[in-house]
Design an enzyme around this catalytic site. Structure first.
Site, mmCIF file in Angstrom:
data_model
loop_
_atom_site.group_PDB
_atom_site.id
_atom_site.type_symbol
_atom_site.label_atom_id
_atom_site.label_comp_id
_atom_site.label_asym_id
_atom_site.label_seq_id
_atom_site.Cartn_x
_atom_site.Cartn_y
_atom_site.Cartn_z
ATOM 1 N NE ARG A 146 -1.984 -1.566 3.226
ATOM 2 C CZ ARG A 146 -2.216 -2.988 3.708
ATOM 3 N NH1 ARG A 146 -3.259 -3.488 3.287
ATOM 4 N NH2 ARG A 146 -1.299 -3.416 4.723
ATOM 5 C CB ILE A 147 3.192 2.718 2.594
ATOM 6 C CG1 ILE A 147 2.216 2.685 3.449
ATOM 7 C CG2 ILE A 147 4.050 4.012 2.579
ATOM 8 C CD1 ILE A 147 2.602 2.536 4.732
ATOM 9 C CG ASP A 166 6.383 -6.843 -2.716
ATOM 10 O OD1 ASP A 166 6.430 -8.093 -2.371
ATOM 11 O OD2 ASP A 166 6.106 -5.930 -1.990
ATOM 12 C CB ALA A 227 9.258 0.706 6.723
ATOM 13 N NE ARG A 228 6.759 -0.947 12.973
ATOM 14 C CZ ARG A 228 5.787 -0.220 12.585
ATOM 15 N NH1 ARG A 228 6.012 0.848 12.088
ATOM 16 N NH2 ARG A 228 4.445 -0.462 12.777
ATOM 17 C CG ASP A 252 8.553 8.240 10.751
ATOM 18 O OD1 ASP A 252 8.593 9.382 11.604
ATOM 19 O OD2 ASP A 252 7.465 7.790 10.683
ATOM 20 C CD GLU A 257 10.343 3.574 16.647
ATOM 21 O OE1 GLU A 257 9.087 4.007 16.858
ATOM 22 O OE2 GLU A 257 10.455 3.543 15.448
ATOM 23 C CG HIS A 276 7.016 5.544 14.631
ATOM 24 N ND1 HIS A 276 7.142 4.138 15.013
ATOM 25 C CD2 HIS A 276 5.702 5.424 13.617
ATOM 26 C CE1 HIS A 276 6.648 3.280 14.328
ATOM 27 N NE2 HIS A 276 5.807 4.062 13.760
ATOM 28 N N GLY A 278 4.712 8.964 10.881
ATOM 29 C CA GLY A 278 4.406 8.516 9.460
ATOM 30 C C GLY A 278 2.508 8.442 9.525
HETATM 31 P P1 NAD Z 1 1.778 -3.746 2.850
HETATM 32 O O1 NAD Z 1 1.490 -5.114 3.389
HETATM 33 O O2 NAD Z 1 0.573 -3.117 2.011
HETATM 34 O O3 NAD Z 1 3.076 -3.614 2.095
HETATM 35 C C1 NAD Z 1 4.236 -4.271 2.483
HETATM 36 C C2 NAD Z 1 4.767 -4.861 1.295
HETATM 37 O O4 NAD Z 1 6.184 -5.560 1.603
HETATM 38 C C3 NAD Z 1 4.081 -6.087 0.692
HETATM 39 O O5 NAD Z 1 3.723 -5.921 -0.536
HETATM 40 C C4 NAD Z 1 5.175 -7.153 0.971
HETATM 41 O O6 NAD Z 1 4.863 -8.254 -0.235
HETATM 42 C C5 NAD Z 1 6.144 -6.673 0.786
HETATM 43 N N1 NAD Z 1 7.371 -7.699 1.552
HETATM 44 C C6 NAD Z 1 7.212 -8.313 2.618
HETATM 45 N N2 NAD Z 1 8.508 -8.795 2.610
HETATM 46 C C7 NAD Z 1 9.160 -8.540 1.496
HETATM 47 C C8 NAD Z 1 10.692 -8.689 1.479
HETATM 48 N N3 NAD Z 1 11.294 -9.702 2.365
HETATM 49 N N4 NAD Z 1 11.193 -8.254 0.486
HETATM 50 C C9 NAD Z 1 10.507 -7.167 -0.464
HETATM 51 N N5 NAD Z 1 9.120 -6.902 0.058
HETATM 52 C C10 NAD Z 1 8.556 -7.648 0.912
HETATM 53 O O7 NAD Z 1 2.080 -2.981 4.135
HETATM 54 P P2 NAD Z 1 1.967 -1.157 4.206
HETATM 55 O O8 NAD Z 1 0.706 -0.765 4.566
HETATM 56 O O9 NAD Z 1 2.479 -0.677 2.764
HETATM 57 O O10 NAD Z 1 2.874 -0.781 5.562
HETATM 58 C C11 NAD Z 1 4.419 -1.164 5.159
HETATM 59 C C12 NAD Z 1 4.935 -1.020 6.556
HETATM 60 O O11 NAD Z 1 5.042 0.445 6.818
HETATM 61 C C13 NAD Z 1 4.351 -1.505 7.848
HETATM 62 O O12 NAD Z 1 4.433 -2.915 8.037
HETATM 63 C C14 NAD Z 1 4.693 -0.922 8.792
HETATM 64 O O13 NAD Z 1 5.818 -1.326 9.686
HETATM 65 C C15 NAD Z 1 5.109 0.549 8.288
HETATM 66 N N6 NAD Z 1 4.490 1.680 8.462
HETATM 67 C C16 NAD Z 1 5.135 2.888 9.310
HETATM 68 C C17 NAD Z 1 4.207 3.979 9.347
HETATM 69 C C18 NAD Z 1 4.876 5.038 10.514
HETATM 70 O O14 NAD Z 1 4.575 5.434 11.103
HETATM 71 N N7 NAD Z 1 6.157 5.109 9.986
HETATM 72 C C19 NAD Z 1 2.773 4.078 9.131
HETATM 73 C C20 NAD Z 1 2.390 3.123 8.583
HETATM 74 C C21 NAD Z 1 3.162 1.754 8.140
HETATM 75 C C1 MLT Z 2 1.981 1.703 11.719
HETATM 76 O O1 MLT Z 2 2.244 0.549 11.492
HETATM 77 O O2 MLT Z 2 0.420 1.690 11.288
HETATM 78 C C2 MLT Z 2 2.632 2.711 12.256
HETATM 79 O O3 MLT Z 2 3.675 2.315 12.948
HETATM 80 C C3 MLT Z 2 1.806 3.857 12.607
HETATM 81 C C4 MLT Z 2 1.346 3.954 14.082
HETATM 82 O O4 MLT Z 2 1.200 3.041 14.708
HETATM 83 O O5 MLT Z 2 1.254 5.119 14.549
#
Ligand code: NAD
Ligand code: MLT
Length: 308
Positions: A146-147, A166, A227-228, A252, A257, A276, A278
């Site tokens: 998604r992101i 991916d 991401a993480r 981020d 943390e 953090h 995002g």
């Molecule tokens: P998502 O599940 O839609 O997308 C994750 C993608 O990563 C998937 O398409 C998956 O196939 C791919 N993936 C998994 N393992 C992989 C690998 N080994 N190599 C390559 N690709 C791989 O998730 P999303 O909604 O896009 O969110 C992604 C991550 O972002 C979340 O898991 C979360 O940890 C992080 N996030 C951070 C914040 C923030 O506040 N900074 C906010 C939202 C999400």
């Molecule tokens: C998430 O995984 O959705 C992010 O870490 C964002 C949050 O928890 O605020």
């Protein structure tokens, strides 16, 4: 009556549910949480609360854990499943905000925005800094979910070439975004002037970008992790940055943390960071809060369609 505890900052919206007593305790400490959890049927958290086996076992009445966001790496899913506790999240609610922040960090790193801001505050009018343009450059996205997909759309708007790695998505998804999906991470790294990671934190992705991978990037690359913490090895990132191979970094998220105050990446002039944030927009938090409460209540009532 269902008793629901909210242990992290959340905008829960106006809707309340008959039969549900909601206790809002953002920032509650670990010891107190362990003490009071036996009284609750559901727990709603964001990333701050560590939902480990100890906490889940103490929750004698616990039936549902709601993760207000997407990443469930702070929840021991295996322990939850063993104890019959359902876990639900709202993966789609903060996508836009997270992607906007990731792209913001990319721009800030490329143009030295935070660096110049800090210098100006110290009375220094420094116009020697030369940043990087995005147009015509290659962006490598690791994790085209998604992101990652939304970041790809933004990058297209900046006339960048976009590559993705991916292994879990169909080629057609990348094609529909105008993104070249590569089968090999190394191929992506060798070509990426900008690199951004958008995978979950899993056993497979922890440390997947280390010293060797960072050195595969062209010299002068920009690296972003929104991401993480831990997907990119922090020690390697600092070393490779200090050795002059990277232009700048945007972060981020951190492996720990909040990060220790003397964390060398925080004090590095070529790193721009946020705490953090995002998902921290009014819009995303309203969507997240309303949806997670609704999903937790529905799950308590027996609707299993949201359970992970
Ligand atoms: P998502 O599940 O839609 O997308 C994750 C993608 O990563 C998937 O398409 C998956 O196939 C791919 N993936 C998994 N393992 C992989 C690998 N080994 N190599 C390559 N690709 C791989 O998730 P999303 O909604 O896009 O969110 C992604 C991550 O972002 C979340 O898991 C979360 O940890 C992080 N996030 C951070 C914040 C923030 O506040 N900074 C906010 C939202 C999400
Ligand atoms: C998430 O995984 O959705 C992010 O870490 C964002 C949050 O928890 O605020």
């Amino acid at each position: 009556m269902w008793r629901v505890l909210v242990s992290d900052d959340m905008r829960l919206g106006e809707v309340r549910y008959p039969g549900v007593i909601l206790d809002y305790r953002p920032g509650i400490g670990r010891e107190e949480l362990l003490e009071i959890i036996p009284a609750y049927d559901a727990l709603i958290t964001r990333s701050r609360t560590r939902v480990d086996a100890e906490l889940l076992q103490r929750g004698k009445r616990l039936k549902v854990v709601g993760r207000g966001g997407v990443g469930v790496d702070n929840v021991d899913l295996e322990a939850a499943s063993r104890l019959g506790i359902l876990v639900v999240n709202v993966p789609e609610a903060n996508t836009r905000s997270a992607a906007e922040l990731a792209f913001g960090l990319l721009l800030a790193a490329a143009r030295g925005i935070a660096l110049s801001d800090r210098k100006l505050r110290q009375g220094e009018w420094d116009r020697k800094f030369l940043g990087l343009e995005l147009k015509g450059k290659t962006l490598g996205i690791v994790g085209l979910g998604r992101i990652g997909s939304q970041v790809a759309r933004f990058a297209k708007g900046f006339e960048m070439r976009v590559l993705a790695y991916d292994p879990y998505i169909p080629k057609a998804r990348a094609e529909s975004l105008g993104v070249e999906l590569l089968e090999n991470l190394e191929d992506l790294l060798r070509q990426s002037h900008f690199l951004t990671v958008h995978t979950p934190l899993t056993e497979e992705t922890r440390g997947m970008i280390g010293r060797r991978e960072l050195y595969l990037l062209p010299r002068g690359a920009v690296v972003v992790n929104a991401a993480r913490g831990g997907i990119i090895d922090e020690k390697a990132l600092l070393e490779v940055l200090e050795e002059g191979h990277l232009f700048a970094v945007g972060l981020d998220v951190f492996a720990e943390e909040p990060p220790p105050k003397d964390h060398p990446l925080i004090h590095h002039p070529r790193v721009v960071h946020t705490a953090h944030l995002g998902a921290n927009t009014l819009e995303a938090q309203e969507r997240v809060g309303e949806a997670i409460l609704e999903r937790v209540v529905r799950t308590l009532e027996g609707d299993l369609s949201y359970a992970l």
